[in-house]
Enzyme design. Structure first.
Site, PDB file in Angstrom:
ATOM      1  N   ILE A 171      -5.783  33.680  40.036  1.00 24.55           N
ATOM      2  CA  ILE A 171      -5.370  35.040  39.695  1.00 24.55           C
ATOM      3  C   ILE A 171      -5.789  36.011  40.783  1.00 24.55           C
ATOM      4  O   ILE A 171      -5.005  36.862  41.212  1.00 24.55           O
ATOM      5  CB  ILE A 171      -5.963  35.450  38.333  1.00 24.55           C
ATOM      6  CG1 ILE A 171      -5.437  34.531  37.224  1.00 24.55           C
ATOM      7  CG2 ILE A 171      -5.623  36.912  38.019  1.00 24.55           C
ATOM      8  CD1 ILE A 171      -6.191  34.648  35.920  1.00 24.55           C
ATOM      9  N   ASP A 190     -16.025  36.277  47.085  1.00 28.17           N
ATOM     10  CA  ASP A 190     -16.096  34.981  46.403  1.00 28.17           C
ATOM     11  C   ASP A 190     -17.107  34.134  47.164  1.00 28.17           C
ATOM     12  O   ASP A 190     -16.913  33.845  48.349  1.00 28.17           O
ATOM     13  CB  ASP A 190     -14.734  34.290  46.385  1.00 28.17           C
ATOM     14  CG  ASP A 190     -14.724  33.078  45.467  1.00 28.17           C
ATOM     15  OD1 ASP A 190     -15.625  32.219  45.600  1.00 28.17           O
ATOM     16  OD2 ASP A 190     -13.811  32.978  44.617  1.00 28.17           O
ATOM     17  N   ARG A 251     -13.448  37.534  31.596  1.00 30.09           N
ATOM     18  CA  ARG A 251     -14.196  37.348  30.357  1.00 30.09           C
ATOM     19  C   ARG A 251     -15.130  38.535  30.184  1.00 30.09           C
ATOM     20  O   ARG A 251     -15.702  39.046  31.150  1.00 30.09           O
ATOM     21  CB  ARG A 251     -15.013  36.047  30.390  1.00 30.09           C
ATOM     22  CG  ARG A 251     -14.176  34.769  30.356  1.00 30.09           C
ATOM     23  CD  ARG A 251     -13.492  34.577  29.010  1.00 30.09           C
ATOM     24  NE  ARG A 251     -12.780  33.305  28.928  1.00 30.09           N
ATOM     25  CZ  ARG A 251     -11.505  33.145  29.263  1.00 30.09           C
ATOM     26  NH1 ARG A 251     -10.809  34.176  29.736  1.00 30.09           N
ATOM     27  NH2 ARG A 251     -10.917  31.960  29.133  1.00 30.09           N
ATOM     28  N   GLU A 279     -15.607  39.838  21.897  1.00 29.94           N
ATOM     29  CA  GLU A 279     -14.167  39.799  22.163  1.00 29.94           C
ATOM     30  C   GLU A 279     -13.426  40.891  21.405  1.00 29.94           C
ATOM     31  O   GLU A 279     -12.521  41.524  21.932  1.00 29.94           O
ATOM     32  CB  GLU A 279     -13.610  38.426  21.788  1.00 29.94           C
ATOM     33  CG  GLU A 279     -12.113  38.280  21.945  1.00 29.94           C
ATOM     34  CD  GLU A 279     -11.659  38.232  23.405  1.00 29.94           C
ATOM     35  OE1 GLU A 279     -10.455  38.366  23.634  1.00 29.94           O
ATOM     36  OE2 GLU A 279     -12.518  38.060  24.297  1.00 29.94           O
ATOM     37  N   HIS A 298      -6.406  41.297  24.718  1.00 31.29           N
ATOM     38  CA  HIS A 298      -6.289  40.012  25.413  1.00 31.29           C
ATOM     39  C   HIS A 298      -4.816  39.607  25.571  1.00 31.29           C
ATOM     40  O   HIS A 298      -4.401  38.513  25.164  1.00 31.29           O
ATOM     41  CB  HIS A 298      -7.062  38.927  24.658  1.00 31.29           C
ATOM     42  CG  HIS A 298      -7.595  37.841  25.561  1.00 31.29           C
ATOM     43  ND1 HIS A 298      -8.760  37.164  25.329  1.00 31.29           N
ATOM     44  CD2 HIS A 298      -7.098  37.323  26.713  1.00 31.29           C
ATOM     45  CE1 HIS A 298      -8.976  36.269  26.272  1.00 31.29           C
ATOM     46  NE2 HIS A 298      -7.979  36.342  27.128  1.00 31.29           N
TER      47      HIS A 298
END
Length: 340
Positions: A171, A190, A251, A279, A298
């Site tokens: 992504i 990263d 997340r 969530e 989501h």
């Protein structure tokens, strides 16, 4: 795929029945029937169900989806002929266990296909946040008359906007690619990608703290791992400049929710959050009503007609398997320690 399959592997579908109904329209069912020896009406949700013992004992391939139970040693013992698992979605961590790798079972997924809508959602969020659309919409709704847009937008805008991308995942890399036509500066962090590779992707390498301090928008695409828990904690959130937007489609646990909420309530930061921790936020969370926050339930991943892209990506892999070809997007056990 247009290759001629060498054989039609006995294939069983394992997922929640409503997921099966959403993923497989008639065209997908017809293609599945042409590729595999399968009962398209059989959708396994419980591997211990005696009614599915026969089909499982004969299965060479599992086509899995959301809701597939874990493939434990006990479950795999019921499938002595199983050779491969193809997941019609992204992460396989919920059901592919060490027992699968120990058995030499190959695994593929439609993660690349699922990355597409998440990256598109992110691009839209970046452009809207840069333009300060949330602020303008709120001001218009409140005033219900002419709004001083120069005052509302202020120094916002997407010209030479700096976007910090956290994670060169499927992504994250897709987001960098989608940003290429725009007059923006893209920073990428990263820890598993060297600086030359970052530059080859079209971004500028940056440490996480430098990225936080220099970005107008920070978008998070790192996996949920012990080392990424609260990656954006109170200290790192404090590094963000006033007016920075935090986008999270990864997340919720990657961000310290309490610290972010304080920053958002103060108005210092903005956010577009497709995932939160927990969530589902409690009903009294202030984030539901803040003018500088966009909450979505989501939805960034594949939904609606986007599901078909994942289904046919998985069927492409099944066709490769049946044709004796390697998978285009195999899942390897060593990848799972640093992937979603």
């Amino acid at each position: 795929m247009t290759s001629t399959p060498l054989h039609r592997p006995r294939t069983v579908l394992a997922m929640d029945p409503p997921v099966h109904a959403a993923l497989f329209d008639q065209a997908a069912l017809d293609r599945l029937a042409a590729l595999a020896d399968t009962d398209p009406t059989l959708v396994v949700r419980d591997f211990a169900d005696p009614a599915v013992a026969g089909p499982l004992a004969e299965a060479e391939a599992l086509l899995t989806g959301w809701g597939c139970p874990p493939l434990t040693p006990e479950v795999l013992a019921r499938m002595p002929r199983l050779r491969t698992v193809i997941h019609v979605a992204g992460s396989v961590k919920h059901h592919v266990t060490d027992a699968c790798w120990e058995r030499g079972i190959t695994v593929a997924s439609a993660a690349a296909a699922n990355a597409v809508p998440v990256a598109e959602y992110t691009l839209a969020a970046i452009l809207f946040s840069g333009k300060r659309v949330l602020h303008a919409a709120h001001a218009y709704r409140e005033k219900r008359t002419r709004v001083n847009v120069l005052e509302v937008i202020g120094s916002g805008g997407n010209h030479r906007h700096t976007v910090g991308v956290v994670g060169a995942s499927r992504i994250g890399r897709r987001v960098v690619e989608l940003l290429r036509p725009y007059d923006m500066r893209v920073l990428l962090h990263d820890p598993y990608v060297d600086e030359d590779r970052v530059r080859a992707l079209g971004a500028h390498p940056a440490s996480l703290d430098v990225l936080a301090a220099r970005s107008d928008t920070v978008t998070i695409h790192a996996p949920e791992l012990p080392e990424t828990y609260h990656l954006f904690d109170r200290r790192r959130l404090a590094l963000l400049r006033d007016g920075t937007t935090v986008i999270n489609t990864a997340r919720g646990s990657l961000v310290d929710s309490a610290a972010l909420t304080e920053e958002l309530v103060s108005g210092r930061l903005n956010a577009v959050l497709d995932v939160t921790d927990p969530e589902i936020l409690p009903p009294d969370s202030p984030l539901y009503d803040l003018p500088n926050v966009l909450l979505t339930p989501h939805i960034a991943g594949s939904l609606g007609n986007e599901l078909g892209r994942m289904t046919h990506a998985a069927l492409d892999e099944l066709e490769r398997y049946a044709s004796g070809l390697p998978y285009a997007d195999p899942v390897r056990p060593e990848q799972l320690t640093r992937s979603a």
